[in-house]
Design an enzyme around this catalytic site. Structure first.
Site, PDB file in Angstrom:
ATOM      1  N   LYS A 243     -20.410  20.479 -30.117  1.00 47.10           N
ATOM      2  CA  LYS A 243     -21.427  21.690 -30.211  1.00 47.10           C
ATOM      3  C   LYS A 243     -22.921  21.295 -30.003  1.00 47.10           C
ATOM      4  O   LYS A 243     -23.612  22.009 -29.142  1.00 47.10           O
ATOM      5  CB  LYS A 243     -21.812  21.941 -31.845  1.00 47.10           C
TER       6      LYS A 243
ATOM      7  N   ARG B 100     -16.629  13.755 -43.433  1.00 46.53           N
ATOM      8  CA  ARG B 100     -17.294  14.907 -42.807  1.00 46.53           C
ATOM      9  C   ARG B 100     -16.370  15.949 -42.249  1.00 46.53           C
ATOM     10  O   ARG B 100     -16.518  17.238 -42.245  1.00 46.53           O
ATOM     11  CB  ARG B 100     -18.123  14.356 -41.700  1.00 46.53           C
TER      12      ARG B 100
ATOM     13  N   ARG C 273     -23.350  26.470 -42.322  1.00 47.03           N
ATOM     14  CA  ARG C 273     -22.044  25.530 -42.619  1.00 47.03           C
ATOM     15  C   ARG C 273     -21.270  25.796 -43.604  1.00 47.03           C
ATOM     16  O   ARG C 273     -20.241  25.322 -43.972  1.00 47.03           O
ATOM     17  CB  ARG C 273     -22.776  24.117 -43.215  1.00 47.03           C
TER      18      ARG C 273
ATOM     19  N   ARG D 102     -19.744   7.729 -29.978  1.00 44.14           N
ATOM     20  CA  ARG D 102     -21.249   8.319 -29.445  1.00 44.14           C
ATOM     21  C   ARG D 102     -22.342   7.530 -29.982  1.00 44.14           C
ATOM     22  O   ARG D 102     -22.223   6.783 -31.143  1.00 44.14           O
ATOM     23  CB  ARG D 102     -21.162   9.757 -30.001  1.00 44.14           C
TER      24      ARG D 102
ATOM     25  N   ARG E 161     -25.249   6.560 -34.987  1.00 46.01           N
ATOM     26  CA  ARG E 161     -25.703   7.219 -36.316  1.00 46.01           C
ATOM     27  C   ARG E 161     -25.165   6.761 -37.215  1.00 46.01           C
ATOM     28  O   ARG E 161     -23.939   6.454 -37.321  1.00 46.01           O
ATOM     29  CB  ARG E 161     -25.407   8.941 -35.826  1.00 46.01           C
TER      30      ARG E 161
HETATM   31  P1  AMP Z   1     -24.835  17.225 -37.549  1.00 46.13           P
HETATM   32  O1  AMP Z   1     -25.696  16.683 -36.751  1.00 46.13           O
HETATM   33  O2  AMP Z   1     -24.697  18.913 -37.439  1.00 46.13           O
HETATM   34  O3  AMP Z   1     -23.353  16.681 -37.532  1.00 46.13           O
HETATM   35  O4  AMP Z   1     -25.280  17.201 -38.998  1.00 46.13           O
HETATM   36  C1  AMP Z   1     -25.380  15.986 -39.654  1.00 46.13           C
HETATM   37  C2  AMP Z   1     -25.544  16.175 -40.922  1.00 46.13           C
HETATM   38  O5  AMP Z   1     -26.697  16.873 -41.527  1.00 46.13           O
HETATM   39  C3  AMP Z   1     -24.280  16.547 -41.847  1.00 46.13           C
HETATM   40  O6  AMP Z   1     -23.238  15.789 -42.156  1.00 46.13           O
HETATM   41  C4  AMP Z   1     -25.036  16.962 -43.176  1.00 46.13           C
HETATM   42  O7  AMP Z   1     -25.264  16.209 -44.140  1.00 46.13           O
HETATM   43  C5  AMP Z   1     -26.578  17.569 -42.647  1.00 46.13           C
HETATM   44  N1  AMP Z   1     -26.455  18.982 -42.232  1.00 46.13           N
HETATM   45  C6  AMP Z   1     -26.732  19.370 -41.091  1.00 46.13           C
HETATM   46  N2  AMP Z   1     -26.726  20.759 -40.975  1.00 46.13           N
HETATM   47  C7  AMP Z   1     -26.394  21.160 -42.441  1.00 46.13           C
HETATM   48  C8  AMP Z   1     -26.481  22.623 -42.631  1.00 46.13           C
HETATM   49  N3  AMP Z   1     -26.470  23.529 -42.292  1.00 46.13           N
HETATM   50  N4  AMP Z   1     -26.238  22.399 -44.281  1.00 46.13           N
HETATM   51  C9  AMP Z   1     -26.075  21.275 -44.920  1.00 46.13           C
HETATM   52  N5  AMP Z   1     -26.141  20.244 -44.353  1.00 46.13           N
HETATM   53  C10 AMP Z   1     -26.470  20.117 -42.848  1.00 46.13           C
END
Ligand code: AMP
Length: 217
Positions: free
Chosen positions: A17, A168, A92, A127, A157
């Site tokens: 994404k 996740r 989400r 990554r 990360r």
């Molecule tokens: P991502 O970079 O999109 O994989 O997000 C990393 C982490 O940020 C996720 O595992 C959540 O803990 C948090 N996170 C990101 N976007 C959201 C969202 N829209 N709602 C809740 N938690 C989020």
């Protein structure tokens, strides 16, 4: 208010994404809004939001909706709406999707990146994140492990750990995957095969956007 396109990129962790949203923002001048990236910035800067969010991010759970609502409203209000938005990592869950509906910004397209689970885990484990510019990238992109965008130092990360990534993906299945039907029922969802080369996937998405929205490029 004159509002540009609003596109959502949906898919499991590791589906690409962020990479696709970033490529589209460069090629088509969209505002790329990644809630994950915003939250990681808040954590790094030790802000109130960052301090509240970090424990959820570290264990791979979703940050509470109230926090995300603040993050997304601030962001949407702070950028030029005429350029259009690509939302990456938001919504989400169904509550967040309903919150977005309440903001009365018309959603033009929801792109779902389809990638099988075994590929997701390998991709996430390989990554890296740049500590300078935040770009997420595959470890193979540069020989010495520096960032392919800015040359900065890259690190794994903290939530890209095998056990956390499994959690996740579970969180994704339980909370985020229902959005696929939610947007399909609204006639907004388009599925894209997310397993090929990033450039090819991006060309497919660009063609889709051009055909569906008759817009830029
Ligand atoms: P991502 O970079 O999109 O994989 O997000 C990393 C982490 O940020 C996720 O595992 C959540 O803990 C948090 N996170 C990101 N976007 C959201 C969202 N829209 N709602 C809740 N938690 C989020």
């Amino acid at each position: 208010m004159d509002i540009g396109d609003l596109i959502i990129i949906l898919g499991p962790p590791g589906s690409g994404k962020g990479t696709q949203a970033e490529m589209l923002s460069e090629k088509m001048d969209y505002n790329h809004i990644s809630t994950g990236e915003i939250l990681r910035g808040e954590v790094a800067n030790k802000t109130d939001i960052g301090q509240q969010a970090s424990k959820y991010i570290e264990r791979g759970s979703l940050v509470p909706d109230e926090l995300i609502f603040d993050v997304i409203k601030n962001k949407l209000n702070s950028i030029n709406p005429k350029n259009g938005f690509i939302l990456d990592g938001f919504p989400r869950n169904i509550e967040q999707a309903e919150m977005l509906d309440d903001l009365n910004k018309k959603i033009d397209l929801v792109i779902y990146l389809n990638v099988p689970e075994n590929i997701l885990i390998d991709r996430v484990l390989g990554r890296r994140e740049c500590v300078e510019c935040g770009a997420i990238q595959d470890e193979s992109l540069t020989e010495d492990g520096s960032c392919y965008v800015c040359g900065g130092k890259t690190v794994v990360r903290s939530d890209d750990d095998r056990e956390i990534i499994k959690h996740r993906i579970e969180v994704y299945e339980n909370e985020t995957h229902p959005l696929k039907d939610y947007y399909d029922e609204k006639g907004l969802l388009v599925q894209v095969d997310g397993t090929g080369a990033p450039d090819e996937i991006n060309n497919t998405i660009k063609d889709l956007i051009t055909t569906r929205l008759y817009s830029r490029i």
